[in-house]
Design an enzyme around this catalytic site. Structure first.
Site, PDB file in Angstrom:
ATOM      1  NE  ARG A  59      -2.935   0.513   3.322  1.00 35.57           N
ATOM      2  CZ  ARG A  59      -2.429   1.141   4.393  1.00 35.57           C
ATOM      3  NH1 ARG A  59      -2.038   2.393   4.314  1.00 35.57           N
ATOM      4  NH2 ARG A  59      -2.311   0.505   5.539  1.00 35.57           N
ATOM      5  CE1 TYR A 112     -15.079   7.735 -17.146  1.00 34.78           C
ATOM      6  CE2 TYR A 112     -14.668   8.235 -14.842  1.00 34.78           C
ATOM      7  CZ  TYR A 112     -14.972   7.327 -15.837  1.00 34.78           C
ATOM      8  OH  TYR A 112     -15.163   6.014 -15.513  1.00 34.78           O
ATOM      9  CG  ASP A 184      -8.864  13.536 -17.049  1.00 32.28           C
ATOM     10  OD1 ASP A 184      -8.065  12.914 -17.776  1.00 32.28           O
ATOM     11  OD2 ASP A 184      -9.879  13.011 -16.552  1.00 32.28           O
ATOM     12  CE  LYS A 209     -10.985   4.726 -19.256  1.00 29.56           C
ATOM     13  NZ  LYS A 209     -11.437   6.034 -18.792  1.00 29.56           N
TER      14      LYS A 209
HETATM   15  C1  LIG Z   1     -11.862   6.634 -17.635  1.00 27.16           C
HETATM   16  C2  LIG Z   1     -11.587   8.040 -17.331  1.00 27.16           C
HETATM   17  C3  LIG Z   1     -11.362   8.458 -16.016  1.00 27.16           C
HETATM   18  C4  LIG Z   1     -11.444   7.513 -14.834  1.00 27.16           C
HETATM   19  O1  LIG Z   1     -10.461   6.538 -14.897  1.00 27.16           O
HETATM   20  P1  LIG Z   1     -10.614   5.072 -14.226  1.00 27.16           P
HETATM   21  O2  LIG Z   1      -9.304   4.437 -14.536  1.00 27.16           O
HETATM   22  O3  LIG Z   1     -11.801   4.425 -14.854  1.00 27.16           O
HETATM   23  O4  LIG Z   1     -10.836   5.293 -12.774  1.00 27.16           O
HETATM   24  C5  LIG Z   1     -11.074   9.786 -15.808  1.00 27.16           C
HETATM   25  N1  LIG Z   1     -11.016  10.667 -16.815  1.00 27.16           N
HETATM   26  C6  LIG Z   1     -11.242  10.296 -18.091  1.00 27.16           C
HETATM   27  C7  LIG Z   1     -11.162  11.325 -19.162  1.00 27.16           C
HETATM   28  C8  LIG Z   1     -11.547   8.981 -18.398  1.00 27.16           C
HETATM   29  O5  LIG Z   1     -11.784   8.632 -19.655  1.00 27.16           O
END
Ligand SMILES: *Cc1c(COP(=O)(O)O)cnc(C)c1O
Length: 391
Positions: A59, A112, A184, A209
């Site tokens: 952790r 998101y 982001d 992603k």
């Molecule tokens: C999928 C996504 C997230 C969240 O990510 P997780 O790995 O599913 O927690 C945040 N921002 C964007 C733009 C995303 O496509």
């Protein structure tokens, strides 16, 4: 910043890599362990008090972390990075490190769905309020600033509307008011866009992603200054948002081909956007790489390529959307994006299901909107499938 080679792909292959010191294994082992042994009790205290470095408990960190972090920090041009268990873990940790009860955040509605839920539903319980505004409008952004505004949270291109906001102008505005800018960068990726170069303070990714790219690992990352990442590390250990040994190993493996995959995602994204923009059954294609996109000029200044995600407005109603999605064969009906296989989804049916109507309207999240994540298949097969699905 870790040692840098000249090329993007060279860094992805080599940064943070070294043969395993015990066995010579070229690929580092998966450290599938919760806990780490100490030769003496004194050596444990040395680690706790910062006189030595190492691992104590997963952790708190796992040996795979530093390899993944070195690659991602280099790509973003950041001093430091922290990998975590998901994109949402990255966003919540990044925000909780910067904001306290009584603070205010500015963001937009087309982010998101999970991030929307964090800002709209969860943070108010801890005394943190968020305004959702149109950040593509500098004047509106300035008017939304309050004396307690601490964070400007941007997602560009936005999810699912593919709007582009001007990171550089927004960062100048924010910094004049002592506000931190968090971007982001999941949709754009560091292959196409480096927000820190435009003045952003912090970048986060869902590595689930494009960065991992194979739809098999949940992970996230925060990048920023050394001091800030060290504060995030303290927060993430308390939240328990750690990435496990196997998943970080898979992430490292995925990162090595990230640059090559992005080249193809960019090509396929543009090819499909061009094809769909002339299709009689399509009302509109939202893709910043198209000259008719309202933010195309800004996108060209801010981005090197435009990625593999498209927002497509279908002519017709819910039934027309159902027909299109149900007939798709090569495109898999599934949420998520940024993987080698092409995916298709209706945002209001899943990812943005919980976003209230007024915010959907503000964010351009309509019933007719379909989100396509273009994979790395050959474009002729993808176009054939869209052609028959729309027929
Ligand atoms: C999928 C996504 C997230 C969240 O990510 P997780 O790995 O599913 O927690 C945040 N921002 C964007 C733009 C995303 O496509």
């Amino acid at each position: 910043m870790p040692k840098q080679l000249r090329g993007f792909n060279s860094n992805l292959v080599h940064a943070g890599e070294h043969p395993d010191p015990t066995t010579g294994s070229v690929i580092p082992p998966i450290y599938q362990t919760t806990t780490f042994a100490f030769p003496t009790n004194e050596s444990m205290l040395d680690l706790m008090e910062g006189r030595s470095s190492g691992y104590i408990y997963t952790r708190y960190g796992n040996p795979g972390y530093s390899t993944a972090e070195a690659k991602i920090a280099l790509m973003e041009g950041a001093a430091s990075a922290l990998v975590l268990s998901s994109g949402m873990a990255a966003i919540s940790t990044a925000i909780m490190t910067l904001a306290n009860a009584g603070d205010h955040i500015i963001t937009h509605a087309d982010i998101y769905g999970g991030s929307f839920g964090l800002f709209h539903d969860l943070l108010p319980r801890f005394g943190i309020e968020t305004s959702f505004i149109d950040v593509t409008d500098l004047g509106k952004t300035e008017s939304a600033i309050r004396s307690n505004t601490k964070i400007l949270f941007l997602e560009t291109p936005s999810n699912p509307s593919l709007r582009v906001c001007d990171i550089e102008s927004l960062a100048q505005l924010a910094h004049a008011h002592d506000i931190k800018v968090v971007v982001d960068n999941t949709f754009a990726t560091p292959y196409n866009q480096k927000p820190l170069e435009f003045g952003a303070d912090v970048v986060i990714h869902s590595c689930t992603k494009y960065l991992n790219g194979h739809s098999d690992v949940m992970s996230g990352v925060i990048v920023g200054s050394e001091d800030y990442i060290s504060e995030c590390t303290n927060v993430f250990r308390k939240l328990g948002a750690n990435l496990n040994g196997f998943d970080v190993w898979l992430l490292i493996r995925g990162l090595k081909t990230f640059g090559l995959r992005m080249e193809r995602h960019n090509e396929n994204g543009l090819a499909l956007a061009k094809y769909l923009s002339t299709h009689p059954k399509i009302a509109e294609v939202h893709y910043p790489g198209l000259p008719e996109h309202p933010h195309h000029e800004l996108a060209k200044r801010q981005m090197k390529g435009f990625g593999g995600v498209l927002g497509v407005e279908i002519k017709g109603d819910q039934e027309a959307v159902n027909n299109f999605l149900n007939r798709a064969q090569l495109f898999t009906r599934a949420v998520s994006l940024g993987s080698v296989e092409s995916l298709i989804t209706q945002p209001v049916a899943a990812v943005h299901y919980s976003v209230p109507e007024k915010y959907r309207e503000l964010g351009g999240i309509t019933t007719q909107l379909v989100r396509i994540s273009v994979g790395i298949e050959d474009p002729e097969d993808l176009i054939d499938d869209l052609e028959q699905a729309l027929a």
